[in-house]
Design an enzyme around this catalytic site. Structure first.
Site, PDB file in Angstrom:
ATOM      1  N   GLY A  33       0.787  -1.225   0.000  1.00 44.84           N
ATOM      2  CA  GLY A  33       0.000   0.000   0.000  1.00 44.84           C
ATOM      3  C   GLY A  33       0.817   1.273   0.000  1.00 44.84           C
ATOM      4  O   GLY A  33       0.280   2.356  -0.203  1.00 44.84           O
ATOM      5  N   CYS A  93     -27.752 -10.655 -14.765  1.00 43.55           N
ATOM      6  CA  CYS A  93     -27.264 -10.283 -16.096  1.00 43.55           C
ATOM      7  C   CYS A  93     -28.290 -10.685 -17.153  1.00 43.55           C
ATOM      8  O   CYS A  93     -28.797 -11.802 -17.133  1.00 43.55           O
ATOM      9  CB  CYS A  93     -25.927 -10.976 -16.363  1.00 43.55           C
ATOM     10  SG  CYS A  93     -25.380 -10.836 -18.086  1.00 43.55           S
ATOM     11  N   CYS A 119     -26.427 -13.657 -19.411  1.00 49.57           N
ATOM     12  CA  CYS A 119     -26.043 -14.961 -18.863  1.00 49.57           C
ATOM     13  C   CYS A 119     -26.766 -15.285 -17.565  1.00 49.57           C
ATOM     14  O   CYS A 119     -26.597 -16.366 -17.008  1.00 49.57           O
ATOM     15  CB  CYS A 119     -24.526 -15.041 -18.658  1.00 49.57           C
ATOM     16  SG  CYS A 119     -23.959 -14.141 -17.197  1.00 49.57           S
ATOM     17  N   CYS A 157     -23.223  -8.276 -17.682  1.00 50.07           N
ATOM     18  CA  CYS A 157     -21.945  -8.374 -16.982  1.00 50.07           C
ATOM     19  C   CYS A 157     -20.965  -7.377 -17.586  1.00 50.07           C
ATOM     20  O   CYS A 157     -20.827  -7.283 -18.804  1.00 50.07           O
ATOM     21  CB  CYS A 157     -21.334  -9.759 -17.157  1.00 50.07           C
ATOM     22  SG  CYS A 157     -22.254 -11.083 -16.384  1.00 50.07           S
ATOM     23  N   CYS A 212     -19.018 -13.405 -18.785  1.00 47.91           N
ATOM     24  CA  CYS A 212     -20.363 -13.529 -19.345  1.00 47.91           C
ATOM     25  C   CYS A 212     -20.371 -14.541 -20.493  1.00 47.91           C
ATOM     26  O   CYS A 212     -21.212 -15.434 -20.547  1.00 47.91           O
ATOM     27  CB  CYS A 212     -20.837 -12.166 -19.840  1.00 47.91           C
ATOM     28  SG  CYS A 212     -22.603 -12.053 -20.124  1.00 47.91           S
TER      29      CYS A 212
HETATM   30 ZN   LIG Z   1     -23.437 -12.028 -17.942  1.00 46.57          ZN
END
Ligand SMILES: [Zn+2]
Ligand SMILES: Nc1ncnc2c1ncn2[C@@H]1O[C@H](COP(=O)(O)OP(=O)(O)OP(=O)(O)O)[C@@H](O)[C@H]1O
Ligand SMILES: [Mg+2]
Lengths: 286, 256
Positions: A29, A237, A240, A262, A268
């Site tokens: 970081g 989605c 999908c 997606c 996807c």
């Molecule tokens: Zn998707």
């Protein structure tokens, strides 16, 4: 024969960048300064990420490049071509097949594994910049772990919107020490940052590199009474049917029709190959 | 009684120019010390040297810390000193914009010190902010407004709230009423006096306005050319000045 050294940058420069990366991995970081080079693309096109990728790529690597989760956007395509030409390496769109993934604004849905490296393009590496423009002061705040200001930003969010409205570049505390800007990924992706792969962050214009070793503790900042929530659009989605992936809202026709899909195009497509269908999928409707 | 603050031989020069020279005094808990003198006499230099905003050339600034008793703040590590300046110490600047975050709401300004010391409950932070806005006579419905929308007097009161929210034991103030209209000054002075009394605050107030010290300060230091030329109880110094320079200062006010 190419006119360039492998992956464009000369070996000297790559060594300098690798040293910065190693330092970054040693202090998770922490923003390590490095001497950013001119790249044959404008700032804002991921020159920081490209330099980090160039420094870690080996001839046997397989590269994937995504922009907002998609492999086929102009930015992703041009960076992928750049490395195909300058390093003659294999490229892929499949998350599982890649050894190095350069990304802008997303973490792939498919969990990354040991042996993979995720390289982020970072526009503004300093999470405190928003409220404290003086670099001398922000550096001191990091050194002394004075991070109250980060919560002032979240306080302002809640006072204005009733909740923490920060949806991208949501600040995290890393390994119980440094507060870090995760680059403009959606906060939905924040919990994924505790992962098996190595994560490297490159900011070209600002000349900073920072890093997360595998399974580093990454905590999203919040308040007791306004806890962090890794939210996303409350839909499956359309293509999908995935319930668990980050979605983009896209316009699908001239009549203003919309659907959620997606943002990770590889994820996807993979689900559709496996036979999953969403309610907006033409094959499904047919 | 242990002094809250002991200043010993504090000296600050700017190249060949003297800022303040060999200043020593004790401040006891609950006491308010006024520092007066003409422009350029070294008041701000002394205050900033004590508060750690400038690095003095010589001298000690010993603060009676909660945890470890009297400690020379100049020998503290930077994190310790910065922690002190956000908890037990407060600094009110003459210009509110030097002491406020102008891009942050009033509530965020007041809450910052709480968050800096680990407050993580939004509701509690907000309740504290509302309480403190009320104590400095700013209406609660202004809590989400930025200080840029406030009058000069309101900004100064907000700066005071922002400083006092963590219950500091020592407040440094540099011309807290400077640059404000006379009527606004009077109200602010009243408010400050009430807060100092209610909270039992110790304070060091720099001003060239003798009316301010008359109202707020128990004791007075008069500065000239970087030196302290006279000290004493406020009323004594003002009513019966011993040093010629103090006599001039007092008489020039009386003439006005
Ligand atoms: Zn998707
Ligand atoms: N940063 C600096 N560099 C050089 N000289 C300085 C600096 N700050 C102050 N001085 C000088 O130190 C002396 C004391 O200044 P200081 O600001 O402490 O006076 P002051 O009593 O606060 O005056 P005022 O009432 O005008 O605020 C002056 O001669 C001033 O010119
Ligand atoms: Mg001054």
């Amino acid at each position: 024969m190419s006119d360039y050294n492998f992956a464009y940058l000369d070996e000297q420069t790559k060594r300098m960048i690798r040293r910065a990366i190693l330092k970054g991995l040693a202090i998770p970081g922490y923003q390590v300064p490095f001497a950013s080079r001119e790249m044959p693309m404008p700032y804002g096109w991921g020159t920081g990420g490209v330099q980090v990728s160039a420094a870690v790529l080996c001839p046997e690597d397989t590269l994937k490049v995504i922009d907002q989760g998609a492999d086929d956007t102009t930015n992703a395509v041009s960076i992928r071509r750049f490395f195909e030409r300058t390093a003659q390496i294999a490229v892929t769109t499949a998350t599982a097949d890649a050894t190095v993934i350069q990304t802008r604004h997303r973490i792939p849905e498919e969990p990354l594994r040991d042996g993979q490296i995720l390289v982020y393009q970072v526009p503004i590496p300093e999470p405190l910049r928003f409220l404290e423009p003086r670099e001398s002061e922000t550096r001191k705040m990091h050194a002394l772990e004075e991070y109250g200001l980060m919560h002032v930003k979240l306080y302002e969010d809640i006072s204005r919107h009733g909740h923490i409205a920060t949806a991208y570049a949501y600040p995290v505390k890393v390994a119980d020490r440094y507060v870090m800007d995760p680059s403009p990924i959606p906060k939905f992706d924040n919990p994924k940052m505790e992962m098996a792969a190595i994560q490297l962050f490159g900011a070209g214009r600002e000349q900073r590199i920072y890093a997360l070793p595998p399974f580093t503790r990454v905590v999203s900042l919040d308040f007791e009474d306004h806890p962090f929530v890794a939210s996303k659009a409350d839909h499956p989605c359309g293509l999908c049917g995935a319930q668990d992936s980050y979605l983009d809202e896209v316009i699908v026709d001239d009549a203003g029709g919309r659907m959620f899909v997606c943002s990770d195009t590889d994820y996807c497509a993979g689900r559709q190959v496996d036979g999953h269908r969403g309610s907006d999928n033409k094959e499904y409707a047919a | 009684m242990t002094p809250l603050l002991q200043v010993k031989g504090l000296t600050k020069t700017y190249g060949r120019h003297i800022g303040c020279r060999d200043v020593s005094f004790d401040l006891f808990p609950g006491e308010v010390m006024g520092i007066v003198g003409e422009s350029g006499s070294g008041k701000s230099t002394l205050l900033n040297s004590m508060a750690g905003h400038v690095v003095p050339d010589a001298g000690q600034v010993i603060f009676d810390t909660r945890d470890a008793g009297p400690r020379d703040t100049r020998a503290m590590s930077e994190p310790e000193r910065r922690m002190l300046s956000r908890t037990d110490w407060a600094f009110v600047h003459q210009h509110a914009r030097d002491g406020l975050r102008m891009g942050v709401s009033a509530g965020g300004n007041v809450g910052e010190r709480l968050m800096a010391v680990g407050a993580r409950n939004y509701g509690a932070i907000r309740a504290s902010a509302i309480d403190w806005l009320d104590r400095v006579e700013i209406r609660a419905d202004r809590i989400d407004d930025r200080p840029t929308t406030f009058s000069g007097g309101m900004q100064q009161r907000l700066q005071i709230a922002r400083n006092l929210v963590t219950g500091p034991r020592l407040v440094f103030m540099d011309e807290p009423t400077g640059g404000l209209d006379v009527s606004v000054q009077a109200r602010l002075l009243d408010l400050l006096r009430g807060l100092v009394r209610d909270m039992g605050l110790s304070a060091i107030i720099v001003t060239h306005d003798l009316a301010v010290v008359r109202l707020l300060a128990d004791r007075l230091m008069v500065m000239k050319g970087g030196d302290v030329v006279e000290t004493g109880l406020t009323d004594q110094v003002l009513d019966d000045p011993q040093h010629g320079y103090t006599q001039l200062l007092v008489s020039s006010v009386l003439q006005v």
